[in-house]
Design an enzyme around this catalytic site. Structure first.
Site, short mmCIF file in Angstrom:
data_model
loop_
_atom_site.label_atom_id
_atom_site.label_comp_id
_atom_site.label_asym_id
_atom_site.label_seq_id
_atom_site.Cartn_x
_atom_site.Cartn_y
_atom_site.Cartn_z
CB THR A 1 -10.66 -12.72 -3.47
OG1 THR A 1 -11.40 -13.64 -4.24
CG2 THR A 1 -9.28 -12.56 -4.07
CB SER B 1 -0.90 0.02 1.24
OG SER B 1 -1.77 -1.09 1.22
N1 SAH Z 1 -0.56 -4.35 3.83
C1 SAH Z 1 0.03 -5.10 2.73
C2 SAH Z 1 -1.00 -5.17 1.64
C3 SAH Z 1 -0.68 -6.15 0.58
S1 SAH Z 1 -1.90 -6.20 -0.74
C4 SAH Z 1 1.26 -4.35 2.27
O1 SAH Z 1 1.22 -3.11 2.30
O2 SAH Z 1 2.26 -4.96 1.86
C5 SAH Z 1 -3.11 -7.24 -0.03
C6 SAH Z 1 -2.65 -8.64 0.23
O3 SAH Z 1 -3.80 -9.38 0.67
C7 SAH Z 1 -2.11 -9.37 -0.99
O4 SAH Z 1 -0.79 -9.77 -0.68
C8 SAH Z 1 -3.04 -10.56 -1.14
O5 SAH Z 1 -2.36 -11.74 -1.56
C9 SAH Z 1 -3.61 -10.71 0.25
N2 SAH Z 1 -4.90 -11.40 0.34
C10 SAH Z 1 -5.99 -11.24 -0.44
N3 SAH Z 1 -6.99 -12.06 -0.06
C11 SAH Z 1 -6.51 -12.77 1.02
C12 SAH Z 1 -7.07 -13.78 1.85
N4 SAH Z 1 -8.32 -14.27 1.67
N5 SAH Z 1 -6.30 -14.26 2.86
C13 SAH Z 1 -5.04 -13.79 3.07
N6 SAH Z 1 -4.45 -12.86 2.29
C14 SAH Z 1 -5.18 -12.34 1.28
#
Ligand code: SAH
Length: 224
Positions: free
Chosen positions: A218, A60
Site C-alpha cells: 500500500t 514473514s
Molecule cells: N519479506 C519481508 C516482508 C516484510 S513485511 C520479510 O520477511 O522481512 C512487508 C513489507 O512490505 C513491509 O516492510 C512494508 O513496509 C512493505 N511494503 C508495503 N507496501 C509497500 C510498497 N508499496 N512498496 C514497498 N514496500 C512496501
C-alpha cells in the site's frame, strides 16, 4: 502448517522445515542454513511465526519464506536477476543473493526508510561478503514504492512480501520470459498466493495457490 517447525537454532529450524517437506531443494536448504535469521529478527528468530520488525511490518514466518523460495526455485539460479518487493528485514534478499551468485543480481525495495536502512545493516551483519556485493551492485536496496517495480531492469523472479489488491502491471512488464512472480493478492481475511508465470513466448498465466495473511502492499502513509 504454521508454527510446527519452531526450533532453538537456525540449523534446527532448517532441519524441521526439511523434515516437514516444506524445504526440498538442496540449494535453498544450503542458502537458508547459511543465513541466520537472528540477524534479521532478533526476538524469537527461530519461531515458525511472523515477528514484528516495527513500523507495522513483520518478518514473514520461516515456513512462508521457505514456500516462497521453493515456488521460485527454478528462477533462482546462478546468474539470475531477482526483485524482492516489500523487502522488510532484508532476510529474503540475503538468502536469494546466495542462490544467484556468483554473477546474479538481487534488488530489494522497501518503502519505509527506517526498515530500508536496517535491512542494509542486517545484511552486512549476516554475510561477510555483503559489503562487496553492495559495492558491486550485485545486491541493491532502494527505498521506494515497490508497486512500480525497479525501472530499468527486468527480472527472472519477483517475490512480493505484502498483499496487493491487484497485481501491479509494472511487475508483470518487468518479468522476463520465462519468469515467475510470487505474490499474495486480496484483502485481510481473503488473501491468496498467486504464482504468475510468463513463458518463453511471453504468455502470462495466473495460478491461485493457498490462503495466507500478509500486511498490505500500500501507500507508505498506511504504516505511519
Ligand atoms: N519479506 C519481508 C516482508 C516484510 S513485511 C520479510 O520477511 O522481512 C512487508 C513489507 O512490505 C513491509 O516492510 C512494508 O513496509 C512493505 N511494503 C508495503 N507496501 C509497500 C510498497 N508499496 N512498496 C514497498 N514496500 C512496501
Amino acid at each position: 502448517m504454521a508454527w510446527r517447525c519452531t526450533s532453538s537454532s537456525n540449523s534446527g529450524l532448517v532441519d524441521n522445515l526439511t523434515n516437514a517437506q516444506i524445504l526440498k531443494s538442496p540449494q535453498i536448504i544450503n542458502a537458508m542454513r547459511s543465513t541466520d535469521r537472528a540477524f534479521f529478527s532478533p526476538r524469537s528468530p527461530y519461531q515458525d511465526a511472523p515477528q514484528s520488525i516495527g513500523h507495522g511490518a513483520t518478518i514473514s514466518a520461516p515456513h512462508m519464506h521457505a514456500m516462497a523460495l521453493e515456488s521460485l526455485q527454478q528462477y533462482l539460479h546462478p546468474g539470475a536477476t531477482v526483485l524482492d518487493v516489500g523487502s522488510g528485514s532484508g532476510y529474503l534478499v540475503a538468502v536469494m543473493s546466495k542462490l544467484v551468485q556468483p554473477n546474479g543480481v538481487v534488488c530489494g525495495i522497501e518503502h519505509i526508510q527506517a526498515l530500508h536502512e536496517s535491512a542494509i545493516l542486517n545484511f552486512i551483519a549476516s554475510d561477510p561478503d555483503a559489503q562487496r556485493l553492495l559495492d558491486s551492485q550485485q545486491v541493491r536496496f532502494e527505498c521506494a514504492d515497490g508497486r512500480q517495480g525497479w525501472p530499468g531492469l527486468t527480472f527472472d523472479a519477483i517475490h512480493v512480501g505484502a498483499a496487493a489488491h491487484i497485481v501491479p502491471q509494472s511487475l508483470i512488464e518487468q518479468l522476463n520470459s520465462p519468469g515467475m512472480i510470487f505474490i499474495p493478492v486480496g484483502t485481510p481475511g481473503s488473501q491468496y498466493i498467486y504464482e504468475i508465470s510468463k513463458d518463453s513466448r511471453g504468455q502470462v498465466t495466473h495460478s491461485k495457490k493457498y490462503g495466507v495473511s500478509y500486511v498490505p502492499l500500500t501507500d507508505v502513509s498506511h504504516y505511519a
